[in-house]
Design a protein around this motif. Structure first.
Motif, PDB file in Angstrom:
ATOM      1  N   ARG A 167       0.833  -1.201   0.000  1.00 24.39           N
ATOM      2  CA  ARG A 167       0.000   0.000   0.000  1.00 24.39           C
ATOM      3  C   ARG A 167       0.871   1.256   0.000  1.00 24.39           C
ATOM      4  N   GLU A 168       1.946   1.215   0.767  1.00 24.48           N
ATOM      5  CA  GLU A 168       2.848   2.374   0.818  1.00 24.48           C
ATOM      6  C   GLU A 168       3.515   2.583  -0.542  1.00 24.48           C
ATOM      7  N   ALA A 169       3.957   1.495  -1.177  1.00 21.35           N
ATOM      8  CA  ALA A 169       4.615   1.604  -2.479  1.00 21.35           C
ATOM      9  C   ALA A 169       3.690   2.207  -3.528  1.00 21.35           C
ATOM     10  N   LEU A 170       2.399   1.892  -3.415  1.00 21.02           N
ATOM     11  CA  LEU A 170       1.413   2.353  -4.393  1.00 21.02           C
ATOM     12  C   LEU A 170       0.733   3.660  -3.984  1.00 21.02           C
ATOM     13  N   SER A 171       1.098   4.184  -2.807  1.00 18.84           N
ATOM     14  CA  SER A 171       0.512   5.430  -2.295  1.00 18.84           C
ATOM     15  C   SER A 171      -1.013   5.367  -2.257  1.00 18.84           C
ATOM     16  N   LEU A 172      -1.541   4.252  -1.746  1.00 17.95           N
ATOM     17  CA  LEU A 172      -2.987   4.056  -1.741  1.00 17.95           C
ATOM     18  C   LEU A 172      -3.657   4.797  -0.585  1.00 17.95           C
ATOM     19  N   PRO A 173      -4.800   5.426  -0.837  1.00 15.77           N
ATOM     20  CA  PRO A 173      -5.585   6.019   0.254  1.00 15.77           C
ATOM     21  C   PRO A 173      -6.249   4.900   1.059  1.00 15.77           C
ATOM     22  N   PRO A 174      -6.774   5.198   2.241  1.00 18.66           N
ATOM     23  CA  PRO A 174      -7.327   4.158   3.115  1.00 18.66           C
ATOM     24  C   PRO A 174      -8.480   3.363   2.505  1.00 18.66           C
ATOM     25  N   ASN A 175      -9.234   3.955   1.580  1.00 19.65           N
ATOM     26  CA  ASN A 175     -10.420   3.268   1.057  1.00 19.65           C
ATOM     27  C   ASN A 175     -10.154   2.492  -0.227  1.00 19.65           C
ATOM     28  N   ILE A 176      -8.901   2.392  -0.650  1.00 19.25           N
ATOM     29  CA  ILE A 176      -8.547   1.601  -1.831  1.00 19.25           C
ATOM     30  C   ILE A 176      -7.732   0.405  -1.365  1.00 19.25           C
ATOM     31  N   GLU A 177      -8.205  -0.797  -1.713  1.00 18.75           N
ATOM     32  CA  GLU A 177      -7.533  -2.013  -1.270  1.00 18.75           C
ATOM     33  C   GLU A 177      -7.070  -2.825  -2.485  1.00 18.75           C
ATOM     34  N   PRO A 178      -5.777  -3.211  -2.545  1.00 22.06           N
ATOM     35  CA  PRO A 178      -5.280  -4.024  -3.656  1.00 22.06           C
ATOM     36  C   PRO A 178      -5.568  -5.508  -3.425  1.00 22.06           C
ATOM     37  N   PHE A 179      -5.912  -6.208  -4.491  1.00 21.67           N
ATOM     38  CA  PHE A 179      -6.222  -7.632  -4.361  1.00 21.67           C
ATOM     39  C   PHE A 179      -5.374  -8.533  -5.248  1.00 21.67           C
TER      40      PHE A 179
END
Length: 209
Positions: A167-179
């Motif tokens: 998540r840190e590498a992708l700079s994701l906000p809290p409401n976006i989850e990678p699957f």
């Protein structure tokens, strides 16, 4: 094969292609893959699938590091002697997974399939099928589109095992989850039919007996 290949031909010949060339993939083809994924169904027609196409060298390098760590653990517990499976084929599968881990940073594009939640992702996202059910049909659409366009692709979740780091590498906000992480590129090998168990072994009419 060209993009005009039939749907069933694509499904029956959609091998996981992990050994990919470093040659760039045109942006218009990458956009077609994402558009194909976007046509898939989602729960309550929420259309909350979100896609990240990673081409930045630094981000690819970080995701490759995370994937390599997970693949090293995976390889340590890998079994080639599963009943009903050819040990040689199992070993070739592991070899391909390790090759991909060694070369992931060199691959032209890493597609990250995500879901956007209305608020914080529910705890159940970690079990996979529950909260992730709205993105996996899109992943399959993308894989079939890649096959039709002559591109190699293979889904993996290993590179996202360390979720906080990913998540840190992708700079994701809290409401976006990678699957799912899907490396995409031109295949080094040749396409061919998938090997699957006969349908009579996996299906029953009306009830299991």
């Amino acid at each position: 094969m060209t993009e005009e290949m039939g749907l069933f031909e694509a499904m029956y010949n959609c091998r996981a292609m992990r050994r990919l060339k470093p040659d760039p993939v045109p942006e218009d083809l990458l956009l077609r893959l994402i558009d194909a994924g976007n046509q898939a169904p989602s729960g309550s027609n929420a259309q909350n699938g979100r896609w990240i196409v990673v081409r930045d060298a630094a981000v690819k390098e970080r995701l490759a590091e995370l994937n390599k760590e997970a693949v090293t653990r995976y390889a340590g517990s890998f079994r080639a002697d599963i009943p009903g499976h050819d040990p040689a084929k199992r070993q070739r599968l592991l070899d391909a997974v390790v090759w991909q881990a060694d070369h992931m940073a060199e691959l032209p594009a890493l597609v990250i399939a995500c879901l956007e939640f209305g608020g914080e992702p529910p705890d159940r996202f970690s079990v996979g099928a529950g909260a992730g059910g709205s993105i996996w049909p899109g992943v399959q659409n993308l894989l079939l589109a890649a096959r039709a366009l002559g591109l190699g692709a293979a889904p993996t979740t290993l590179g996202l095992s360390n979720r906080a780091a990913a998540r840190e590498a992708l700079s994701l906000p809290p409401n976006i989850e990678p699957f799912c992480l899907i490396p995409v590129g031109w295949p080094m090998g040749k396409f061919g039919p998938v090997t699957r168990r006969p349908v009579a072994e996996i299906m029953r009419w009306d009830r299991w007996s």
